[in-house]
Motif scaffolding. Structure first.
Motif, PDB file in Angstrom:
ATOM      1  N   THR A  73       0.812  -1.224   0.000  1.00 35.95           N
ATOM      2  CA  THR A  73       0.000   0.000   0.000  1.00 35.95           C
ATOM      3  C   THR A  73       0.847   1.276   0.000  1.00 35.95           C
ATOM      4  O   THR A  73       0.313   2.371  -0.081  1.00 35.95           O
ATOM      5  CB  THR A  73      -0.981  -0.003   1.191  1.00 35.95           C
ATOM      6  OG1 THR A  73      -0.264  -0.174   2.405  1.00 35.95           O
ATOM      7  CG2 THR A  73      -1.982  -1.141   1.062  1.00 35.95           C
ATOM      8  N   LYS A  85      -0.855   3.534  -5.138  1.00 42.69           N
ATOM      9  CA  LYS A  85      -1.423   4.869  -4.913  1.00 42.69           C
ATOM     10  C   LYS A  85      -2.155   5.393  -6.152  1.00 42.69           C
ATOM     11  O   LYS A  85      -3.153   6.094  -6.034  1.00 42.69           O
ATOM     12  CB  LYS A  85      -0.321   5.824  -4.471  1.00 42.69           C
ATOM     13  CG  LYS A  85       0.177   5.427  -3.076  1.00 42.69           C
ATOM     14  CD  LYS A  85       1.165   6.377  -2.486  1.00 42.69           C
ATOM     15  CE  LYS A  85       1.390   5.972  -1.029  1.00 42.69           C
ATOM     16  NZ  LYS A  85       2.529   6.561  -0.407  1.00 42.69           N
ATOM     17  N   GLN A 109      -7.377  -2.039   3.679  1.00 39.86           N
ATOM     18  CA  GLN A 109      -6.718  -0.750   3.428  1.00 39.86           C
ATOM     19  C   GLN A 109      -7.209  -0.120   2.125  1.00 39.86           C
ATOM     20  O   GLN A 109      -7.335   1.102   2.028  1.00 39.86           O
ATOM     21  CB  GLN A 109      -5.197  -0.933   3.389  1.00 39.86           C
ATOM     22  CG  GLN A 109      -4.417   0.374   3.452  1.00 39.86           C
ATOM     23  CD  GLN A 109      -4.724   1.184   4.708  1.00 39.86           C
ATOM     24  OE1 GLN A 109      -4.787   0.631   5.813  1.00 39.86           O
ATOM     25  NE2 GLN A 109      -4.938   2.483   4.552  1.00 39.86           N
ATOM     26  N   ASP A 153      -8.643   3.606   1.927  1.00 33.86           N
ATOM     27  CA  ASP A 153      -8.021   4.593   1.041  1.00 33.86           C
ATOM     28  C   ASP A 153      -8.960   5.083  -0.059  1.00 33.86           C
ATOM     29  O   ASP A 153      -8.535   5.793  -0.982  1.00 33.86           O
ATOM     30  CB  ASP A 153      -6.748   3.992   0.412  1.00 33.86           C
ATOM     31  CG  ASP A 153      -5.633   3.807   1.435  1.00 33.86           C
ATOM     32  OD1 ASP A 153      -5.656   4.505   2.467  1.00 33.86           O
ATOM     33  OD2 ASP A 153      -4.742   2.968   1.203  1.00 33.86           O
TER      34      ASP A 153
END
Length: 242
Positions: free
Chosen positions: A47, A53, A72, A76
């Motif tokens: 991550t 990203k 996650q 995110d």
């Protein structure tokens, strides 16, 4: 060095993890993608990657060691896509907006994901930007040993068959699941671009090509019955032109 069979490598890896108490629930580790101590650290390597990203839609396998990544992804604000077990019902999509804050881990767990996400037909599959797989053993050159049922290979072939571009493939494992063995590789086997362990992130620079679609000549009628998703793809991609 003689080439071992994938099954020998699997058995050896499962046994090593168990004997050295490196595995975690669920047990037994055998015949599954083994959960391992340090899965959260491996997840953090994934991550923190620029490829992660940038990604908006990420496909992750439904197994226990990849749960931290799935949770996650939702935290995110990214879209999570998870194949149903044995691909019997295709894929489940979870939009981050559908998950109340603080419930991401629950929503990403196999036992609860259906109450947060929804199964989607292949015709509604979004473009996937990053592809996460579970593994039993991996070579640093990207060759992979799964649990022996070929689902990760098939999932990648499916998205390519549907027109998804070639995307980075990453796997998380315990460092002891790395092998120097000469893993046998078939043309339809999926290879990895990145490997994350509890101690490092490895770029494989794999020399091996990934599948570019389904090798229909190898698909049996029985498989089409057990995996209705294969019939759907055939109708979506081949039925129109034939």
């Amino acid at each position: 060095m003689s080439k071992l069979t994938k099954q020998t490598i699997r058995e050896r890896t499962w046994r090593f993890l168990e004997e050295n108490k490196l595995g975690r629930f669920p047990f037994p580790l055998k015949n599954r993608i083994p959960n391992f101590k340090g899965a959260e650290k491996a997840s953090q390597f994934v991550t923190s990657m620029p490829e992660y990203k940038r990604a908006k839609v990420i496909k992750v396998n439904p197994d226990a060691p990849q749960l931290p990544i799935r949770a996650q992804i939702l935290r995110d604000g990214k879209i999570l896509l998870v194949p149903t077990p044995r691909l019997k019902a295709g894929f489940i999509l979870v939009e981050p907006d559908w998950v109340p804050s603080g419930e991401e881990r629950r929503a990403a767990s196999l036992s609860h994901i259906k109450s947060y996400g929804k199964g989607i037909p292949l015709s509604e599959m979004p473009q996937i930007d990053l592809f996460v797989v579970g593994s039993v053993a991996l070579n640093r050159d990207g060759r992979r040993v799964g649990k022996g049922e070929g689902f990760a290979d098939r999932e990648y072939a499916i998205i390519r068959e549907l027109g998804n571009p070639d995307v980075p493939v990453i796997g998380t494992i315990h460092s002891t699941q790395l092998t120097n063995e000469d893993i046998p590789k078939d043309p339809y086997d999926l290879t990895l671009d990145w490997i994350a362990t509890e101690t490092e992130l490895i770029q494989t620079n794999t020399p091996y090509k990934k599948p570019e679609g389904i090798q229909w000549e190898l698909v049996t009628e029985k498989e089409k019955e057990e995996m209705p998703v294969l019939k759907d793809i055939w109708e979506l991609t081949k039925g129109k032109g034939s």
